[in-house]
Design a protein around this motif. Structure first.
Motif, PDB file in Angstrom:
ATOM      1  N   MET A   1       1.082  -1.216   0.011  1.00  0.00           N
ATOM      2  CA  MET A   1      -0.169   0.036  -0.070  1.00  0.00           C
ATOM      3  C   MET A   1       0.873   1.318   0.036  1.00  0.00           C
ATOM      4  N   ALA A   2       0.572   2.159  -0.697  1.00  0.00           N
ATOM      5  CA  ALA A   2       1.346   3.438  -0.911  1.00  0.00           C
ATOM      6  C   ALA A   2       1.436   4.373   0.639  1.00  0.00           C
ATOM      7  N   GLY A   3       2.362   4.892   0.646  1.00  0.00           N
ATOM      8  CA  GLY A   3       2.876   5.659   1.677  1.00  0.00           C
ATOM      9  C   GLY A   3       1.735   6.704   2.292  1.00  0.00           C
ATOM     10  N   HIS A   4       1.057   7.386   1.609  1.00  0.00           N
ATOM     11  CA  HIS A   4       0.047   8.081   2.136  1.00  0.00           C
ATOM     12  C   HIS A   4      -1.060   7.282   2.695  1.00  0.00           C
ATOM     13  N   SER A   5      -1.454   5.967   2.265  1.00  0.00           N
ATOM     14  CA  SER A   5      -2.455   5.579   3.050  1.00  0.00           C
ATOM     15  C   SER A   5      -1.896   5.033   4.186  1.00  0.00           C
ATOM     16  N   LYS A   6      -0.290   4.495   4.116  1.00  0.00           N
ATOM     17  CA  LYS A   6       0.070   3.981   5.318  1.00  0.00           C
ATOM     18  C   LYS A   6       0.028   5.066   6.489  1.00  0.00           C
ATOM     19  N   TRP A   7       0.285   6.406   6.083  1.00  0.00           N
ATOM     20  CA  TRP A   7       0.625   7.431   7.025  1.00  0.00           C
ATOM     21  C   TRP A   7      -0.791   7.569   7.924  1.00  0.00           C
ATOM     22  N   ALA A   8      -2.036   7.634   7.051  1.00  0.00           N
ATOM     23  CA  ALA A   8      -3.316   7.737   7.564  1.00  0.00           C
ATOM     24  C   ALA A   8      -3.414   6.537   8.888  1.00  0.00           C
ATOM     25  N   ASN A   9      -3.047   5.347   8.313  1.00  0.00           N
ATOM     26  CA  ASN A   9      -3.231   4.256   9.358  1.00  0.00           C
ATOM     27  C   ASN A   9      -2.325   4.410  10.688  1.00  0.00           C
ATOM     28  N   ILE A  10      -1.283   5.111  10.227  1.00  0.00           N
ATOM     29  CA  ILE A  10      -0.255   5.397  11.530  1.00  0.00           C
ATOM     30  C   ILE A  10      -0.836   6.265  12.457  1.00  0.00           C
ATOM     31  N   GLN A  11      -1.447   7.377  11.928  1.00  0.00           N
ATOM     32  CA  GLN A  11      -2.047   8.184  12.765  1.00  0.00           C
ATOM     33  C   GLN A  11      -3.160   7.578  13.445  1.00  0.00           C
ATOM     34  N   HIS A  12      -4.029   6.867  12.771  1.00  0.00           N
ATOM     35  CA  HIS A  12      -5.146   6.181  13.396  1.00  0.00           C
ATOM     36  C   HIS A  12      -4.603   5.206  14.782  1.00  0.00           C
ATOM     37  N   ARG A  13      -3.483   4.388  14.344  1.00  0.00           N
ATOM     38  CA  ARG A  13      -3.100   3.710  15.182  1.00  0.00           C
ATOM     39  C   ARG A  13      -2.792   4.223  16.829  1.00  0.00           C
ATOM     40  N   LYS A  14      -1.964   5.367  16.535  1.00  0.00           N
ATOM     41  CA  LYS A  14      -1.330   6.304  17.489  1.00  0.00           C
ATOM     42  C   LYS A  14      -2.399   7.034  18.045  1.00  0.00           C
ATOM     43  N   GLY A  15      -3.713   6.991  17.679  1.00  0.00           N
ATOM     44  CA  GLY A  15      -4.685   7.739  18.420  1.00  0.00           C
ATOM     45  C   GLY A  15      -4.652   9.164  18.141  1.00  0.00           C
ATOM     46  N   ASP A 240       6.716  -3.245   5.998  1.00  0.00           N
ATOM     47  CA  ASP A 240       5.793  -3.610   6.983  1.00  0.00           C
ATOM     48  C   ASP A 240       6.355  -3.818   8.069  1.00  0.00           C
ATOM     49  N   GLU A 241       7.768  -4.193   8.308  1.00  0.00           N
ATOM     50  CA  GLU A 241       8.426  -4.293   9.402  1.00  0.00           C
ATOM     51  C   GLU A 241       8.653  -2.839  10.080  1.00  0.00           C
ATOM     52  N   VAL A 242       9.096  -1.919   9.106  1.00  0.00           N
ATOM     53  CA  VAL A 242       9.469  -0.535   9.554  1.00  0.00           C
ATOM     54  C   VAL A 242       8.198   0.010  10.144  1.00  0.00           C
ATOM     55  N   MET A 243       6.945  -0.117   9.500  1.00  0.00           N
ATOM     56  CA  MET A 243       5.847   0.455  10.122  1.00  0.00           C
ATOM     57  C   MET A 243       5.267  -0.126  11.256  1.00  0.00           C
ATOM     58  N   GLU A 244       5.412  -1.345  11.604  1.00  0.00           N
ATOM     59  CA  GLU A 244       5.111  -2.075  12.912  1.00  0.00           C
ATOM     60  C   GLU A 244       6.006  -1.543  13.825  1.00  0.00           C
ATOM     61  N   GLN A 245       7.171  -1.099  13.838  1.00  0.00           N
ATOM     62  CA  GLN A 245       8.186  -0.758  14.906  1.00  0.00           C
ATOM     63  C   GLN A 245       7.733   0.930  15.220  1.00  0.00           C
ATOM     64  N   LEU A 246       6.888   1.568  14.448  1.00  0.00           N
ATOM     65  CA  LEU A 246       6.646   3.050  14.517  1.00  0.00           C
ATOM     66  C   LEU A 246       5.749   3.326  15.708  1.00  0.00           C
TER      67      LEU A 246
END
Length: 246
Positions: A1-15, A240-246
Motif C-alpha cells: 500500500m502506498a505511503g499516504h495510505s500508510k500515513w493515515a493508518n499510523i495516525q489512526h493507530r497512534k490515536g 511492513d516491518e518498519v511500520m510495525e516498529q513505529l
C-alpha cells in the motif's frame, strides 16, 4: 500500500485522530466555508461543497458544525482565505506537498518554512516536487462492502481508473475532474464511502528505514499541527516491518 495510505493508518493507530479531533473539525469546516463562498451554497449544485460536506460527515463532524460553516459563507462572515500549495523535501529527500488555506500569506509561509528547517527538511520552489505526484480523486471503502472483484466491477462501471484492495479496505482512483461523478455512481452500488477527496498521488516513492520514518513523522505531524495547513502529502514507502516498529 502506498505511503499516504500508510500515513493515515499510523495516525489512526497512534490515536492522533482523537487527539487532533477539534483541529480536524475546524479544517474540514474551513473547506466547507470556502467551497460555499466560492460557489452555490447548495451542496447538490456545488460539487466542491458536496465533496467537502461528504468528507466532513465521514470524519463524524456534527451536522450543526457543517450547517454553521455554510451559513458563515452565506452571511458574508467568512474570512477571505487564499489557497496556497508549498513544496519541499523532508528527511532522506522525501518529496512533501503542503496544502494551506490562509488569510495571511506571510505568516503561513514563514511558519511552513520554519517547520521544514526545524525538522530536517527544506522548503523548495513551487514545482520543485509537484512533478512527482498526480492530482487524483481517491474514494475509500471499508473491506466489508464486498470482495475485490465486486468493488472492481462497480469501479469500472462508475468510470474509475484503478482499484487497490487489501484487508484494510478498498481505495478507488479516478481522474480529479471525475471525482464527483464517480463517487456518486459508486454510492448507488456500494453505499456511502468512508472517504472521498482530491489527493496528490505519488508517481515515484522514496524507501524509508525506521530512523528516516521517525524523522519524517515528526515533520509531517508538525506541519499538520499548523492551523493554516489543510493537508500534507509525502511520497514515502516503508516496509511492513518498519511500520510495525513505529
Amino acid at each position: 500500500m502506498a505511503g499516504h495510505s500508510k500515513w493515515a493508518n499510523i495516525q489512526h493507530r497512534k490515536g492522533r485522530q482523537d487527539a487532533a479531533r477539534s483541529k480536524l473539525f475546524s479544517k474540514l469546516a474551513k473547506e466547507i466555508t470556502v467551497a460555499a463562498k466560492m460557489g452555490d451554497p447548495d451542496p447538490e449544485k456545488n460539487p466542491r461543497l458536496r465533496l467537502a460536506v461528504k468528507e466532513a460527515k465521514s470524519s463524524s463532524v456534527p451536522k450543526d458544525v457543517i450547517e454553521r460553516a455554510i451559513k458563515k459563507a452565506i452571511g458574508g462572515e467568512a474570512e477571505d482565505y487564499e489557497e496556497i500549495r508549498y513544496e519541499g523535501y523532508g528527511p532522506n529527500g522525501v518529496a512533501v506537498i503542503v496544502e494551506a488555506m490562509t488569510d495571511n500569506r506571510n505568516r503561513t509561509a514563514s511558519n511552513v518554512r520554519s517547520t521544514f528547517s526545524k525538522n530536517g527538511g527544506n522548503l523548495g520552489e513551487t514545482g520543485s516536487v509537484g512533478f512527482m505526484f498526480e492530482r487524483k480523486g481517491e474514494i475509500s471503502y471499508d473491506a466489508e462492502v464486498g470482495d475485490a472483484d465486486t468493488v472492481m466491477m462497480a469501479a469500472i462501471e462508475a468510470g474509475a481508473e484503478d482499484v487497490e484492495s487489501s484487508e484494510d479496505g478498498h481505495i478507488i482512483w479516478c481522474a480529479d475532474t471525475d471525482l464527483n461523478d464517480v463517487s456518486t455512481a459508486l454510492e448507488s452500488e456500494l453505499g456511502e464511502s468512508s472517504s472521498t477527496k482530491l489527493v496528490w498521488k505519488p508517481t515515484t516513492t522514496t524507501e524509508m528505514d525506521l530512523d528516516g520514518m521517525q524523522k519524517l513523522m515528526k515533520l509531517l505531524e508538525a506541519l499538520e499541527d499548523d492551523d493554516d495547513v489543510q493537508r500534507v502529502t509525502a511520497n514515502f514507502e516503508a516496509s511492513d516491518e518498519v511500520m510495525e516498529q513505529l
